[in-house]
Structures are given as C-alpha cells and as structure tokens.
Scaffold this motif. Structure first.
Motif, PDB file in Angstrom:
ATOM      1  N   GLU A 162       0.576  -1.035  -0.011  1.00 40.97           N
ATOM      2  CA  GLU A 162      -0.158  -0.283   0.202  1.00 40.97           C
ATOM      3  C   GLU A 162       0.919   1.348  -0.291  1.00 40.97           C
ATOM      4  OE1 GLU A 162      -3.841  -1.154   2.629  1.00 40.97           O
ATOM      5  OE2 GLU A 162      -2.308  -0.394   3.616  1.00 40.97           O
ATOM      6  N   ILE A 163      -0.029   2.171  -0.015  1.00 37.24           N
ATOM      7  CA  ILE A 163       0.980   3.366  -0.244  1.00 37.24           C
ATOM      8  C   ILE A 163      -0.487   4.515   1.281  1.00 37.24           C
ATOM      9  CG2 ILE A 163       1.956   5.628  -1.730  1.00 37.24           C
ATOM     10  CD1 ILE A 163       2.250   4.480  -3.846  1.00 37.24           C
ATOM     11  N   LEU A 164       0.520   5.205   2.042  1.00 35.65           N
ATOM     12  CA  LEU A 164      -0.471   6.134   2.428  1.00 35.65           C
ATOM     13  C   LEU A 164       0.474   7.803   1.839  1.00 35.65           C
ATOM     14  CD1 LEU A 164      -1.041   6.870   6.550  1.00 35.65           C
ATOM     15  CD2 LEU A 164      -0.228   7.954   5.681  1.00 35.65           C
ATOM     16  N   VAL A 165      -0.907   8.241   1.621  1.00 34.60           N
ATOM     17  CA  VAL A 165      -0.970   9.787   0.890  1.00 34.60           C
ATOM     18  C   VAL A 165      -1.526  10.257   1.798  1.00 34.60           C
ATOM     19  CG1 VAL A 165      -1.309  10.636  -0.989  1.00 34.60           C
ATOM     20  CG2 VAL A 165      -0.799   8.801  -1.386  1.00 34.60           C
ATOM     21  N   ALA A 166      -0.877  11.300   1.919  1.00 32.95           N
ATOM     22  CA  ALA A 166      -1.407  12.441   2.973  1.00 32.95           C
ATOM     23  C   ALA A 166      -2.085  13.946   2.466  1.00 32.95           C
ATOM     24  CB  ALA A 166      -1.075  12.901   4.437  1.00 32.95           C
ATOM     25  N   VAL A 167      -2.949  15.184   2.934  1.00 30.46           N
ATOM     26  CA  VAL A 167      -2.895  16.529   1.790  1.00 30.46           C
ATOM     27  C   VAL A 167      -2.882  16.860   3.110  1.00 30.46           C
ATOM     28  CG1 VAL A 167      -3.893  18.237   1.069  1.00 30.46           C
ATOM     29  CG2 VAL A 167      -3.273  15.564  -0.129  1.00 30.46           C
ATOM     30  N   ALA A 168      -2.581  17.814   3.416  1.00 29.70           N
ATOM     31  CA  ALA A 168      -3.252  19.226   4.990  1.00 29.70           C
ATOM     32  C   ALA A 168      -3.351  20.887   4.034  1.00 29.70           C
ATOM     33  CB  ALA A 168      -2.315  19.014   5.461  1.00 29.70           C
ATOM     34  N   VAL A 169      -4.001  21.142   5.029  1.00 31.37           N
ATOM     35  CA  VAL A 169      -4.320  22.147   4.184  1.00 31.37           C
ATOM     36  C   VAL A 169      -4.653  23.360   5.497  1.00 31.37           C
ATOM     37  CG1 VAL A 169      -6.305  23.885   3.564  1.00 31.37           C
ATOM     38  CG2 VAL A 169      -5.740  21.616   2.436  1.00 31.37           C
ATOM     39  N   THR A 170      -4.970  24.509   5.601  1.00 32.78           N
ATOM     40  CA  THR A 170      -5.072  25.108   6.918  1.00 32.78           C
ATOM     41  C   THR A 170      -5.183  26.649   6.474  1.00 32.78           C
ATOM     42  OG1 THR A 170      -3.047  27.137   6.985  1.00 32.78           O
ATOM     43  CG2 THR A 170      -2.247  24.439   7.792  1.00 32.78           C
ATOM     44  N   ASP A 171      -6.069  26.922   7.607  1.00 37.01           N
ATOM     45  CA  ASP A 171      -6.715  28.101   7.689  1.00 37.01           C
ATOM     46  C   ASP A 171      -5.972  29.911   8.001  1.00 37.01           C
ATOM     47  OD1 ASP A 171      -7.059  27.833  10.304  1.00 37.01           O
ATOM     48  OD2 ASP A 171      -9.363  28.083  10.170  1.00 37.01           O
ATOM     49  N   SER A 172      -5.197  29.152   8.970  1.00 39.17           N
ATOM     50  CA  SER A 172      -4.287  30.187   9.275  1.00 39.17           C
ATOM     51  C   SER A 172      -2.486  29.822   9.363  1.00 39.17           C
ATOM     52  CB  SER A 172      -4.544  30.068  11.027  1.00 39.17           C
ATOM     53  OG  SER A 172      -4.436  28.375  11.565  1.00 39.17           O
ATOM     54  N   GLY A 173      -1.132  30.031  10.268  1.00 43.21           N
ATOM     55  CA  GLY A 173      -0.302  30.429  10.081  1.00 43.21           C
ATOM     56  C   GLY A 173      -0.292  29.484  11.639  1.00 43.21           C
TER      57      GLY A 173
END
Length: 194
Positions: A162-173
């Motif tokens: 398998e491959i674990l794929v992650a994406v992260a997004v923020t609304d601030s610093g």
C-alpha cells in the motif's frame, strides 16, 4: 489501472492556547489521508503513469475533504502540503509518482489559486509509523509564519502493498508567529514567492 482506496480519514487540529496565551481565532490544520493499493508493489516498472493519474484523483479528493473539514471556502485556505509513505514492497519513486507530476493542480483548484509550490515529503514505512506533512503558504513561499508541518499516523497503514497519501490544508499560520518576513496580508501570490 484504477485507484483502489482501502480507507480514508480526516483530522482537524485546533490550537487554542500556546505558551499560556489564548489563540483567537484558533489556528487550524486539516489532514486528509487515503490508503491505496500500490499496483507496482513487488515489481519494477519503467512507466509509472498509472500512479501519476492516481495522484491527480487524490489531489482533488483529499484537498476538498480538508477544505470541508475546516468549514471554509477554498479561497480562505492559507497553506498546504502533501506527503506519501510507501509500504515495504514498494519503492520511494512510487511516492514521487503519486505526489509530483499531477497531484498539485487539483489540490490548487480545491484551495483556489495556490501559486506557490506545494511542500512535500516522501518515505518508506509500515503500519503505525508517523508521516510528517510539511506546510507552506499556498500563494507566497516567503511567508515565514506559514512554514509548519503536521503529523499523521494510521495504526494499520501502510501495509506492504500500500501507499498512504496525505494532504494538509490550513486556514492560518503558526500560533504566535514572530520571526518576521512577508505576512499573509502582504502576499500577492503572483510569482509563488511573494
């Protein structure tokens, strides 16, 4: 080859207090992950186009899930990042194929604009191992307050094939940023740097 997802998950991290100081509004990071079957596990393949195409699907899917989890509109997203961990029967190049050629464009659409490069990391690993997702401002790489990261872990992934794929997004610093440099409000997002 079609994308085969075994499972997905989404987390939202909110920081309300840092060094005894209230963070208002709280800084928030969302991470969406997909655990996918690696079609090239256990064998060498010269052409990794199928993984690149899977990356395109995952960029939109995971980016949209992050935006939804934060409860924001796409233009309110401030930073992003991507990462992948390949199980033991795969190779590091499989993570690169998922992350680099095609994942970025649909992620940028999910967060509206995204002039800056998407920070990324890749590694080999196994079930329960931590995966760091680096973060940077989506439109201006010189916004230091958004140099950050978030960690994810799934107790049963990635398995060997398998491959674990992650994406992260923020609304601030980061909470309480004070290392100077270009601010979010000053960023123009024309060249991806400033």
């Amino acid at each position: 080859m079609s994308l085969k997802i075994r499972k997905t998950a989404v987390w939202v991290e909110e920081t309300h207090l840092e060094m005894g100081r209230e963070i208002s509004p709280p800084t928030r990071k969302a991470v969406a992950v997909a655990v996918i079957e690696n079609p090239f596990a256990g064998s060498y393949a010269e052409d990794l186009t199928p993984l690149m195409d899977m990356g395109a699907e995952l960029g939109g899917l995971l980016g949209e899930r992050c935006v939804q989890a934060l409860g924001i509109t796409p233009e309110q997203a401030e930073s992003y990042g991507k990462s992948a961990m390949v199980g033991e029967n795969g190779e590091l190049e499989h993570a690169a194929a998922i992350l680099h050629p095609k994942l970025g464009a649909p992620l940028r659409k999910a967060v509206e604009k995204g002039a800056a490069l998407v920070p990324s990391s890749k590694k080999m690993g196994g079930p329960g191992q931590d995966l760091d997702v680096p973060l940077g401002h989506k439109d201006a790489a010189y916004v230091r307050s958004h140099f950050d990261g978030v960690e994810v872990r799934m107790s049963d992934a990635p398995r060997a094939n398998e491959i674990l794929v992650a994406v992260a997004v923020t609304d601030s610093g980061r909470p309480l940023p004070r290392v100077g440099g270009l601010t979010h409000e000053e960023a123009e997002g024309k060249d991806g740097l400033r």
